[in-house]
Write a protein that holds these residues in place. Sequence first.
Motif, PDB file in Angstrom:
ATOM      1  N   GLU A 129       0.771  -8.098   5.524  1.00 41.02           N
ATOM      2  CA  GLU A 129       1.653  -8.381   4.377  1.00 41.02           C
ATOM      3  C   GLU A 129       1.711  -7.177   3.442  1.00 41.02           C
ATOM      4  N   ARG A 130       0.609  -6.458   3.338  1.00 44.77           N
ATOM      5  CA  ARG A 130       0.549  -5.344   2.389  1.00 44.77           C
ATOM      6  C   ARG A 130       1.111  -4.044   2.975  1.00 44.77           C
ATOM      7  N   GLY A 131       1.499  -4.093   4.246  1.00 41.79           N
ATOM      8  CA  GLY A 131       2.171  -2.924   4.816  1.00 41.79           C
ATOM      9  C   GLY A 131       1.352  -2.127   5.809  1.00 41.79           C
ATOM     10  N   HIS A 132       0.116  -2.530   6.088  1.00 43.68           N
ATOM     11  CA  HIS A 132      -0.686  -1.825   7.084  1.00 43.68           C
ATOM     12  C   HIS A 132      -0.170  -2.119   8.499  1.00 43.68           C
ATOM     13  N   ILE A 133      -0.562  -1.243   9.428  1.00 48.93           N
ATOM     14  CA  ILE A 133      -0.223  -1.464  10.848  1.00 48.93           C
ATOM     15  C   ILE A 133      -1.469  -2.068  11.494  1.00 48.93           C
ATOM     16  N   VAL A 134      -1.370  -3.334  11.919  1.00 52.91           N
ATOM     17  CA  VAL A 134      -2.577  -4.069  12.291  1.00 52.91           C
ATOM     18  C   VAL A 134      -2.558  -4.460  13.763  1.00 52.91           C
TER      19      VAL A 134
ATOM     20  N   VAL B 277       0.843  -1.197   0.000  1.00 56.36           N
ATOM     21  CA  VAL B 277       0.000   0.000   0.000  1.00 56.36           C
ATOM     22  C   VAL B 277       0.880   1.250   0.000  1.00 56.36           C
ATOM     23  N   ASP B 278       0.377   2.316  -0.636  1.00 56.42           N
ATOM     24  CA  ASP B 278       1.120   3.585  -0.654  1.00 56.42           C
ATOM     25  C   ASP B 278       1.058   4.254   0.707  1.00 56.42           C
ATOM     26  N   GLU B 279      -0.113   4.113   1.330  1.00 59.47           N
ATOM     27  CA  GLU B 279      -0.331   4.836   2.578  1.00 59.47           C
ATOM     28  C   GLU B 279      -0.796   3.849   3.654  1.00 59.47           C
ATOM     29  N   PRO B 280       0.122   3.329   4.478  1.00 63.86           N
ATOM     30  CA  PRO B 280      -0.296   2.361   5.502  1.00 63.86           C
ATOM     31  C   PRO B 280      -1.308   2.971   6.463  1.00 63.86           C
ATOM     32  N   LYS B 281      -2.294   2.174   6.808  1.00 58.29           N
ATOM     33  CA  LYS B 281      -3.337   2.618   7.728  1.00 58.29           C
ATOM     34  C   LYS B 281      -3.225   1.857   9.051  1.00 58.29           C
TER      35      LYS B 281
ATOM     36  N   GLU C 174      -1.538 -17.913  13.208  1.00 55.91           N
ATOM     37  CA  GLU C 174      -0.953 -17.362  14.433  1.00 55.91           C
ATOM     38  C   GLU C 174       0.562 -17.171  14.247  1.00 55.91           C
ATOM     39  N   THR C 175       1.204 -18.162  13.652  1.00 61.30           N
ATOM     40  CA  THR C 175       2.650 -18.063  13.398  1.00 61.30           C
ATOM     41  C   THR C 175       2.941 -16.906  12.437  1.00 61.30           C
ATOM     42  N   GLU C 176       2.126 -16.771  11.416  1.00 62.53           N
ATOM     43  CA  GLU C 176       2.331 -15.698  10.445  1.00 62.53           C
ATOM     44  C   GLU C 176       2.101 -14.316  11.069  1.00 62.53           C
ATOM     45  N   LEU C 177       1.092 -14.189  11.927  1.00 62.79           N
ATOM     46  CA  LEU C 177       0.836 -12.895  12.574  1.00 62.79           C
ATOM     47  C   LEU C 177       2.033 -12.497  13.428  1.00 62.79           C
ATOM     48  N   ASP C 178       2.644 -13.477  14.042  1.00 64.16           N
ATOM     49  CA  ASP C 178       3.841 -13.221  14.847  1.00 64.16           C
ATOM     50  C   ASP C 178       4.988 -12.766  13.941  1.00 64.16           C
ATOM     51  N   ARG C 179       5.182 -13.484  12.848  1.00 61.74           N
ATOM     52  CA  ARG C 179       6.264 -13.125  11.906  1.00 61.74           C
ATOM     53  C   ARG C 179       6.060 -11.727  11.341  1.00 61.74           C
ATOM     54  N   LEU C 180       4.799 -11.337  11.152  1.00 60.58           N
ATOM     55  CA  LEU C 180       4.497 -10.055  10.517  1.00 60.58           C
ATOM     56  C   LEU C 180       4.317  -8.915  11.531  1.00 60.58           C
ATOM     57  N   ASP C 181       4.613  -9.214  12.806  1.00 59.18           N
ATOM     58  CA  ASP C 181       4.551  -8.188  13.859  1.00 59.18           C
ATOM     59  C   ASP C 181       3.166  -7.561  14.022  1.00 59.18           C
ATOM     60  N   VAL C 182       2.128  -8.356  13.836  1.00 62.78           N
ATOM     61  CA  VAL C 182       0.781  -7.864  14.135  1.00 62.78           C
ATOM     62  C   VAL C 182       0.624  -7.847  15.666  1.00 62.78           C
ATOM     63  N   ALA C 183       0.063  -6.768  16.182  1.00 62.85           N
ATOM     64  CA  ALA C 183      -0.142  -6.673  17.636  1.00 62.85           C
ATOM     65  C   ALA C 183      -1.396  -7.459  17.998  1.00 62.85           C
ATOM     66  N   VAL C 184      -1.212  -8.627  18.603  1.00 62.02           N
ATOM     67  CA  VAL C 184      -2.339  -9.492  18.942  1.00 62.02           C
ATOM     68  C   VAL C 184      -2.601  -9.408  20.442  1.00 62.02           C
ATOM     69  N   HIS C 185      -3.847  -9.093  20.788  1.00 66.38           N
ATOM     70  CA  HIS C 185      -4.238  -9.054  22.200  1.00 66.38           C
ATOM     71  C   HIS C 185      -5.363 -10.056  22.406  1.00 66.38           C
ATOM     72  N   THR C 186      -5.241 -10.900  23.422  1.00 61.28           N
ATOM     73  CA  THR C 186      -6.288 -11.892  23.684  1.00 61.28           C
ATOM     74  C   THR C 186      -6.723 -11.833  25.149  1.00 61.28           C
TER      75      THR C 186
END
Length: 662
Positions: free
Chosen positions: A401-406, A377-381, A439-451
Motif C-alpha cells: 500500500e505504501r508503494g514498496h515492491i513486495v 514512501v519516497d524511495e520504494p524498496k 490474500e484478496t488484498e495482496l492480489d489487488r496490490l500486485d504483491v508477488a506471492v509464491h507458495t
Amino acid sequence: MTNSYDTLFEPLELGPVEIPNRVYQPPHGNAYGLGDQQTAFRAEKAKGGFGLIIQEYSQIHESTDVTPVDPGFLHTDETIEPQREMVEAVHDHGSKLFVELWHGGLTASNYGSRQPPLSSSQTPSGNYYTPKEMEHDDIEEIVEAFGTAADRARQAGYDGVELHAAHGYLISQFLSPFYNDRDDEYGGSLENRMRFFEEVIDSVDDAISDDMAFGARFTIDERVEGGLTADGEGLEIVERIGDDLDFWDLDIGVKQSIDDMIGPSRRHSKNYQIEFIEEATEALDVPVGGTGRITDPRDAERLLESGALDMVGMARQSIADPHWPKKAREGRVDQIRECIGCNICVSQSRQGIPLICTQNPTVGEEQRWGPEEYEQVDEPKGILVVGGGPAGTEFARVAAERGHIVHLNEKERELGGRINFEGSLPGLSEWKRVRDWRETELDRLDVAVHTGSRAEMEYDDVRTYGAEIVVIATGGHWSEKGVTSGTHQPVLGWDQDHVLTPAQAVDADLSDERVVIFDEEGYNVSAGVAQTLADDNDLTFVTPRTSAFQETLHTFERKTIYSDLYSAGVDFVPDHTLTQVDEESVTATNVYSDETTVFDVDHVVFTTMRKSNDDLYRELKRNEETLTSETEIEEIHAIGDCVSPRRIADAVYHGHELGRNT
Ligand code: SF4
C-alpha cells in the motif's frame, strides 16, 4: 459509483432527526475514556459512512461505577466539553451522534465510588456483594439523574439519546421478573415493573430539546429461564411504550446469557438475532434497528427489504472495518474486512484494557494510522517476506500500500499459516477471513506471492534473492515437551510416539482411544482439539489451572465449549500438572497437594506452549554485517509468532506496525 444497496443508503427519520443512511453503530464500549482517542475512533466510523453512531454506555450517576472499566460518562458537568468535540468531529463527516444513558444497577460494583450498588431487588450479583433494594428516594434520585444526564447530552450537542434498557442493567432489573421481586408499585405486575422505565422516559423527555431523537436499547429476549421473551413480555413492553419513543434498538441476552448477546462465531451464525426482532419491527410504527453478526451488505439489504429491520446495526463489524458503508456504497464489497466473531475486542474492553481488533490493527490508533490511508514512501524498496501467516500477509499488504515492491514466499501450498489449522477447528471457519481478506488484498496490490515447496527459503535463498529489506514471518510451533509455566521442565517420557502435537492429534482421526490433553493454553487450540476428539474417544482434560479455557471467559466462548465437552462425557482434571508419560498411562500431580493420579491412555496431546520458528531469522542476524556489506540487503526484521507466539491479533498488529514504519 455502483452498488445494488439502494435501501441501505436511503435516509431515515428517527423522530426529528434524519440519518443519512440505515447503517448504524449500536453503542459499544472501548475503554478509551473521553478525549482525543475516543473522538478519533468514533469519527473514523463517520468518515467510513456510518449514518448514525451511538456513543457507548455512559454513566449517569456516581452509583454506577464499574472501575477499572472506562465507560462513557455523563454524570458530571466536566464530561460535557470533550463530548462536544466528539460530536463536532462526527458531524464533520455528515453523520449523527447519539449517546446511550446507562445505569448498571447490580452489575456496577462501585468499588471506585464506594457507593452501595443499587437494584430493584436484592438479587445475587455473582460477585462479593449484594446490591441495595432501592428505596423510593433512591428511585426518585436516579430517575432525576437520567434527566440531568440527558440535559448534559443536549449541552454536548448530541443529536439524540438512547436509554440503556437492556442487557440486565438497572432498567432491565426493574422490567424483568428474572431480577425484580419487589412487592410494591415497582414490582409484581408488568404494569408495575414498567413504572421505573416510564418515569425515566418522562424525565429524559423533559430534559432533551425538540430537535433531539429519543430511543431505547432494549433486550427483547433475555434468553434466561424466567426472563423476558420475544413472544411474551419482551414484545408486550415494546408494544406498550411503542411510539412514545422515536426508535428502538433491539437485541437479546443479559449478563447470564452474554454469549447470546455478543455471540462469538464459535456459537452463532450470521444474522442470528433477527428472528427475535422481526415481529417487533412489524408491530411498531417507529423505526427498529437490530444487530447480531451482520457483516455482508447483501444480507443487510435483504433484512431491510424484507421489513425485518428498519436500520442495520453493526458494532463488531464497525470495529473490523469502519469503512464498511463506504465500500458497500462504492461497490467495493471485496475490500470489506469482515469481522471474524472472535470477540478479542470485547474481551479487552470489558476488562478495562483499551479495545483492539484481530482483523483491524488500526483500531485505537486512528490518530496516527487511518485505516484507509497510507503514507507513500519516497524511495520504494524491494522487500522479501518469508512466511504467509497473519503477520507476513499483513506486513506485505501494508508495505505494498505504501508503494514498496513486495515479494512474499510461503512454503506451504496456501497462505494463512496458523489460521489454516485454527480455522479448521470446530466453529472457527470464519477465522479464515483473516487469511482470505489479506490474500484478496495482496492480489489487488500486485504483491508477488509464491507458495509451495519451491518457495521455501533457506539462508542462501534469502542471501541471493536480491531484496533490500528482508522480513521473516515464519511463525511458531507447539512445543512437543509439555513444558508449563509452573515447571519449566519437559514432562518425563515426552519423546514417545503416542505423544502428539495438536495437528497430529486432529489429523490422526482417532476413535475409541483413551486420550489425555495436557493444556496450559486455555484457548482456542486446546478447546478445538478437545471438541474434535471428544465424541469418538474417551477424553480426559488435564490442566494446572483451576478451570479450563480461561482465555475464553471474556470472549464468551466458554458456554459452547463446555457444553460440547460435558455432553460428550469429557473428564476435567483441573489443578493438576502432567509429570510423567508411560507407555499406557500418564501420571498427574495435584499442584496444591502433590497427590498423584494415574490415568490409562493410548495417546497424549500437549497444548502447553508455543515456540518461535526463528532459526532462519537468527542465522540471518548472525551474518547481518556480511549480508549488508556483500549483498543488496539493507535491513533484516522478524515479526509475529516468529518473535513471540501470541494471539492472532498481536501477530497482525506486529506485521502492520512494521509495514507502517518501513
Ligand atoms: Fe470482530 Fe474479532 Fe475484530 Fe471483535 S476483534 S471486531 S470479533 S474481528
